[in-house]
Structures are given as structure tokens and as C-alpha cells.
Design an enzyme around this catalytic site. Structure first.
Site, short mmCIF file in Angstrom:
data_model
loop_
_atom_site.label_atom_id
_atom_site.label_comp_id
_atom_site.label_asym_id
_atom_site.label_seq_id
_atom_site.Cartn_x
_atom_site.Cartn_y
_atom_site.Cartn_z
N ASP A 72 46.35 -38.13 62.07
CA ASP A 72 47.70 -37.86 61.56
C ASP A 72 48.67 -38.70 62.40
OD1 ASP A 72 49.87 -36.73 60.25
OD2 ASP A 72 50.03 -35.08 61.69
N GLU A 125 46.02 -39.44 56.10
CA GLU A 125 46.78 -38.92 54.96
C GLU A 125 47.61 -40.03 54.30
OE1 GLU A 125 49.53 -35.60 54.96
OE2 GLU A 125 47.87 -34.23 55.32
N ASP A 128 49.99 -31.40 64.84
CA ASP A 128 49.49 -32.72 64.43
C ASP A 128 47.97 -32.81 64.51
OD1 ASP A 128 52.23 -34.42 64.32
OD2 ASP A 128 52.27 -32.98 65.96
#
Lengths: 182, 182
Positions: free
Chosen positions: B7, B67, B140
Site C-alpha cells: 500500500d 491497489e 497501511d
């Protein structure tokens, strides 16, 4: 002072190295990194990182410079893609302990051509002339060389006395000192 | 299969590693990379690259996942800044020859919580439960673990027969083959 200029891009990343001594400029190297189109995004970015790391290792610049980016709200996706290539270039320079300055496109054009809204072709031609190159470098390499010239120019300007100040030798030490006008 | 989820962010980059065997998941590691605030942008990006390179070297994942980012036209500058951290993460993974998949936030939430519009806290809680963690990971790192779980889940789904297809052993070889329904 040896300056490395970088013009990052996901398809083509340009680089240019110039030596600057007083007001004289000397071309050292320039080129482009074009990652294989068949690779994944991660592989292509890794290729840019590896290539720029090699450039820094080969030419041992004292400083680096990269153009500031002004992103348009109409195209945030391209800002992300450009950011990816830019981040990789910055990381490669940072890993070698280089101080990376940012210059605006207007500063680069003013330093190289003399006008802030010069065309890409004018920049390319003036880079050729200023560095006495026999052939015009590729556009992205020319932009990188132009950024390096701009940074070298800024470095020289930083050595000059500020507006309203005069330079004359110190009566005590005989060395040049900067004095502010009253 | 060992999956590394990332992330990325310029201030905090989360990572999470999970092992997946059949339908069982096992937590391997997670953490965050927080570059020194005093460093230059180039130094901070170099720190992210170095840290993620160490994570890949330590845990030797088979695949990686990140992502997908949906950038809003209202904030193209933050797209550039996020792109820089993202590019560095991708380059670190690509340099080690990792195949990096992209998953949407909705896919991650659906895989972990069961609904595509789950809250960050729900994701964090479910990551904790699915991996039997005693304490909740930082936000995170939890997001990175969630992405890794999603990817592992997708990997399992890919092994299943497609809709309208049945699985039965081949009469000739005895091994399982996928057959389309007529």
C-alpha cells in the site's frame, strides 16, 4: 561543478550531463532510457531505475536537476503515470546521495533561449549551440541537457552579489567580499 | 503461494506478506516504511525503494499485488505525489522479477469483508481475524495484508472451473480436467 539533468517519462526518460566552470559549459554525456515495451509496468520502471543508477555511477555528478511538473486537472491519470516515472528517477538520484533541484519549464527556457515561452525546437537548437554539439540530441535528452544548463546557470548566479550590493576586495584581508549598498 | 501486498504512500508505505495453501492463509510478516521527514523528496523515495527491496529479499514472495488508484480530477497534484511513491514501489518489485497484479479497492473489500463498500476499520478487523493476529496492524499494513489476501483468493478462484463448466477426472489420464457444460 558537474550537473545531471533528468527529463523523466514512462516511455522515454532523457538525461544529460554538463560540466560548468565559471561561465564555461562543457558537454559530458546525454542519452535516453527507453524501457522495453513488452515488459510489465513494474519491469519498465525497474529498468529506468537501473539505467539512471548506472548513469550516476558512470559520471559522478555533483548535483542533479529535474523539471517541475504542472499537472492539469483534466488529466489526473497521466499525472499518476508521469509521477511513477518521476518517483523512480528521484529515488535513483536520492540513493546516491545527490541533491536534486527542481526548475520550472520557464526557468529552463529563459536560461537556454532567453525567453520563457520558447518552443521545444528552439531549446533543442540552443542546447546544440551552447554545448557545441555536432548533432541535435533527441528531444528528451535535449530537455535534460537544458535543465542541467539552467541549474549550472543558477549556480553561477548564486555566486554573484545580490541586487543593490557591490563586490570589492576587503581592505583587511584582500579577498573579495559582498557589501550591501546603503 | 506467498503473496506480498503493498500500500504505497509518500509518508507511509504499508506491506504485508501472507502464505496461501488451498483455502488456508498464514500470516508471514507486515510493517510500514516511514521515511525520515527531514530528508529531501529524493532521499525519502530512495528510502522506500531500499526498504521494499529488503522486504522482497527477506521474504522471497512468489507474487506481489498493489491497489489500483482512482485519481480525482480535483486533485491532480496529489496524483503526482502518490504516483511517485507508487512508481518506486513498482520498480523495487520489478527489479526482483516479481509479477505485480493490480486489484481495485472494491475487490479487496469484497474478498476480505464480503462487501465492496466496507469501512477501513472493518477491513482492519477482518484482516486480524482471517490471519489470527493478536493485535491489529497499522492501517497501511492492514491494507497491504488485505490486498495480499485478495490476491491469494483470486489465485484460488483461478483454479476453479469456470461457470458452466464441471470438473471431473479424465477417463484417459485419470487427472482432473475442466470440462465445459454443453
Amino acid at each position: 561543478m558537474r550537473v545531471l539533468g533528468i527529463d523523466p517519462g514512462s516511455s522515454v526518460t532523457g538525461y544529460g550531463v554538463v560540466d560548468c566552470e565559471g561561465s564555461s559549459l562543457r558537454h559530458v554525456a546525454h542519452g535516453t532510457v527507453r524501457p522495453r515495451r513488452t515488459g510489465s509496468v513494474a519491469e519498465r520502471l525497474a529498468e529506468i531505475h537501473r539505467a539512471l543508477d548506472e548513469v550516476v555511477a558512470s559520471h559522478a555528478p555533483d548535483a542533479a536537476v529535474i523539471e517541475q511538473v504542472f499537472v492539469r486537472p483534466s488529466n489526473p491519470k497521466s499525472a499518476l503515470v508521469l509521477g511513477q516515472a518521476r518517483g523512480v528517477a528521484l529515488a535513483a538520484l536520492g540513493a546516491r546521495g545527490l541533491n536534486v533541484a527542481e526548475v520550472t519549464p520557464q526557468e529552463v527556457k529563459s536560461a537556454v533561449v532567453g525567453i520563457g515561452n520558447a518552443s521545444k525546437e528552439q531549446v533543442q537548437q540552443m542546447v546544440c549551440r551552447l554545448l557545441s554539439l555536432a548533432n541535435a540530441p533527441a528531444q528528451d535528452a535535449a530537455d535534460a541537457l537544458a535543465a542541467a544548463i539552467c541549474r549550472a546557470h543558477q549556480g553561477r548566479l548564486a555566486d554573484l552579489p545580490k541586487r543593490g550590493a557591490s563586490r570589492r576586495p576587503s581592505p583587511r584581508t584582500g579577498s573579495w567580499v559582498v557589501r550591501r549598498a546603503r
